[in-house]
Design a protein around this motif. Structure first.
Motif, mmCIF file in Angstrom:
data_model
loop_
_atom_site.group_PDB
_atom_site.id
_atom_site.type_symbol
_atom_site.label_atom_id
_atom_site.label_comp_id
_atom_site.label_asym_id
_atom_site.label_seq_id
_atom_site.Cartn_x
_atom_site.Cartn_y
_atom_site.Cartn_z
ATOM 1 N N PRO A 125 0.818 -1.223 0.000
ATOM 2 C CA PRO A 125 0.000 0.000 0.000
ATOM 3 C C PRO A 125 0.848 1.268 0.000
ATOM 4 O O PRO A 125 1.933 1.307 0.587
ATOM 5 C CB PRO A 125 -0.802 -0.128 1.303
ATOM 6 C CG PRO A 125 -0.886 -1.605 1.544
ATOM 7 C CD PRO A 125 0.419 -2.158 1.068
ATOM 8 N N ARG A 126 0.330 2.301 -0.631
ATOM 9 C CA ARG A 126 1.092 3.543 -0.790
ATOM 10 C C ARG A 126 1.497 4.163 0.538
ATOM 11 O O ARG A 126 2.550 4.791 0.652
ATOM 12 C CB ARG A 126 0.272 4.562 -1.591
ATOM 13 C CG ARG A 126 0.130 4.220 -3.062
ATOM 14 C CD ARG A 126 -0.632 5.299 -3.806
ATOM 15 N NE ARG A 126 -0.775 4.988 -5.209
ATOM 16 C CZ ARG A 126 -1.434 5.763 -6.077
ATOM 17 N NH1 ARG A 126 -1.994 6.895 -5.655
ATOM 18 N NH2 ARG A 126 -1.520 5.409 -7.346
ATOM 19 N N GLU A 127 0.636 4.004 1.550
ATOM 20 C CA GLU A 127 0.960 4.640 2.834
ATOM 21 C C GLU A 127 2.211 4.056 3.482
ATOM 22 O O GLU A 127 2.753 4.624 4.428
ATOM 23 C CB GLU A 127 -0.224 4.550 3.808
ATOM 24 C CG GLU A 127 -0.619 3.140 4.190
ATOM 25 C CD GLU A 127 -1.798 2.623 3.383
ATOM 26 O OE1 GLU A 127 -2.614 1.872 3.931
ATOM 27 O OE2 GLU A 127 -1.888 2.992 2.184
ATOM 28 N N TYR A 128 2.680 2.912 2.970
ATOM 29 C CA TYR A 128 3.878 2.283 3.525
ATOM 30 C C TYR A 128 5.115 2.493 2.637
ATOM 31 O O TYR A 128 6.164 1.901 2.877
ATOM 32 C CB TYR A 128 3.654 0.787 3.714
ATOM 33 C CG TYR A 128 2.549 0.452 4.683
ATOM 34 C CD1 TYR A 128 2.407 1.133 5.880
ATOM 35 C CD2 TYR A 128 1.633 -0.563 4.393
ATOM 36 C CE1 TYR A 128 1.390 0.825 6.768
ATOM 37 C CE2 TYR A 128 0.606 -0.886 5.278
ATOM 38 C CZ TYR A 128 0.493 -0.181 6.462
ATOM 39 O OH TYR A 128 -0.515 -0.493 7.332
ATOM 40 N N ALA A 129 4.985 3.337 1.618
ATOM 41 C CA ALA A 129 6.072 3.502 0.646
ATOM 42 C C ALA A 129 7.371 3.986 1.285
ATOM 43 O O ALA A 129 8.466 3.625 0.841
ATOM 44 C CB ALA A 129 5.641 4.463 -0.463
ATOM 45 N N ASP A 130 7.273 4.808 2.334
ATOM 46 C CA ASP A 130 8.476 5.368 2.951
ATOM 47 C C ASP A 130 8.916 4.590 4.193
ATOM 48 O O ASP A 130 9.811 5.039 4.923
ATOM 49 C CB ASP A 130 8.226 6.832 3.342
ATOM 50 C CG ASP A 130 7.971 7.714 2.127
ATOM 51 O OD1 ASP A 130 8.535 7.412 1.062
ATOM 52 O OD2 ASP A 130 7.191 8.680 2.255
#
Length: 419
Positions: free
Chosen positions: A294-299
């Motif tokens: 998921p995008r919210e975990y990209a960093d």
């Protein structure tokens, strides 16, 4: 006495297929109870249990299903009815095995009738959907999906071969089940949980338990593995649990793909059997290829375990939620329960200098667990060890053995390295 096979088929479209299988099973000396799960067309074979009976057991009259002409409702009703009918047959000793045939609908109905049946009772579905994601059909059961290769739509030179082999395979299962199969010694049965990153610990503990006379079942903590263990515990087949790998709670909290659902860690607590629990691989949640994260975990800290599996390092906040969830389940224990907290790391990645080395998250996990555990219900040991240290595995095994022997040698809470 002949064994009886319950054969489920929609006899409006699969009558020839059912007749072939019935004849093949009878040739092996088995009785066959044919159950019609069709709805619309006239049956092409006289069943032993008709579709009206099945529909009624599913809570809807057959005439109503026909009037609605809603395929989804019809499949759900016949699935519920088939499950009730087959459970009754098995419970009364009138079915020694179950065979179902069909495509998507037939497999849905057949698997619904089989999933709750006892472990070891032969269950085969001759199906067009034996590959791909079949978890929804099989669940935590020992259903065998046998590929039909061609559609279940009559007898031809290909289907005659696959049908015969499916019936022959089921017949062999029935014979093996009735003669008792290979006898195994009657020893204490311990269920253990393992992940690749906790293998060193669990395999050493397994060796210690087996050397002490136990039999150990190891479940891969991938969601299905945890649910399967919970089911066997709930069915009374397990004497103790060595639940060192509770990683499925990390996926449940963070939204990974290997969660085992909200009831994980409940069965042993309800059953009152000894359980020794730890925090193996709760430092990570599982996702598919990198693009699936998921995008919210990209960093966040990610680790590519292999081409199909990307691991997310849980942070301190998530670790606290995991700890509280585990504590809440263990507080319901009605039998001996011990939690072992390895303060130096909980997986092969969560080590000094490792890719998931995060002292803050480790501390948050332990603090949340300790804050929420009821010391009158659960014994706790904080250990200055890593989960994969040999000393940790040895201590975990010794605690299981002590609980099996109904010893109460542990204080409620200790701090320091294991001796």
């Amino acid at each position: 006495m002949a064994a009886t096979v319950a054969l489920l088929a929609a006899l409006d479209t699969k009558a020839d297929d059912a007749a072939f299988l019935r004849a093949r099973l009878r040739a092996h000396g088995h009785d066959v109870t044919v159950i019609d799960v069709g709805v619309l067309g006239a049956p092409g074979l006289d069943p032993d249990i008709d579709r009206s009976t099945v529909a009624a057991r599913g809570g809807v009259e057959l005439a109503q299903l026909r009037e609605r002409r809603d395929r989804s409702t019809a499949v759900a009703t016949m699935a519920a009815g088939a499950a009730a009918v087959v459970a009754e047959l098995v419970g009364a000793g009138r079915a020694d095995a179950v065979l179902a045939i069909g495509g998507g609908a037939g497999t849905t109905i057949g698997s619904a009738a089989m999933r709750a049946l006892p472990l070891g009772l032969p269950k085969v579905i001759l199906t067009t959907v034996s590959s791909g994601d079949t978890a929804g059909y099989v669940g935590t059961s020992d259903i065998v999906l046998f590929p039909s290769l061609v559609d279940v739509a009559g007898i031809n030179r290909i289907s005659a071969v696959t049908y015969a082999r499916a019936a022959d395979a089921l017949s062999g299962m029935v014979s093996g089940a009735r003669d008792g199969g290979q006898q195994v010694p009657d020893r204490p049965l311990v269920a253990a949980t393992m992940f690749g990153v906790t293998t060193a610990c669990v395999m050493r503990a397994k060796e210690r338990l087996e050397a002490a006379g136990c039999e150990v079942l190891v479940f891969h903590a991938t969601g299905t593995g945890g649910r399967t263990m919970e089911r066997l515990v709930a069915e009374g087949l397990v004497d103790a649990v060595l639940d060192l790998t509770t990683t499925e709670w990390a996926d449940e909290i963070v939204g990974g793909i290997l969660g085992a659902g909200p009831h994980r860690l409940e069965a042993a607590a309800r059953a009152g059997i000894p359980q020794v629990v730890s925090l193996g691989a709760t430092d990570m949640a599982n996702f598919g290829p990198p693009a699936s994260v998921p995008r919210e975990y990209a960093d966040r800290v990610l680790y590519r375990h292999n081409a199909e599996n990307t691991l997310l390092r849980v942070d301190a906040h998530e670790a606290g939620r995991i700890g509280r969830a585990i504590a809440g389940k263990l507080n319901a224990a009605t039998g001996p329960a011990t939690v072992l907290i390895p303060t130096r790391g909980v997986s092969a990645l969560d080590v000094d200098g490792g890719p998931f080395d995060d002292p803050e998250a480790r501390a948050a996990l332990a603090a949340a667990l300790l804050a929420d555990l009821d010391p009158d219900v659960v014994r706790v040991e904080e250990l200055d060890l890593h989960l994969n240290d040999p000393e940790f595995a040895d201590l975990a095994a010794s605690r299981v053995l002590a609980q099996i022997e109904e010893k109460t040698m542990l204080p409620r809470h200790t701090t320091g390295a294991a001796r």
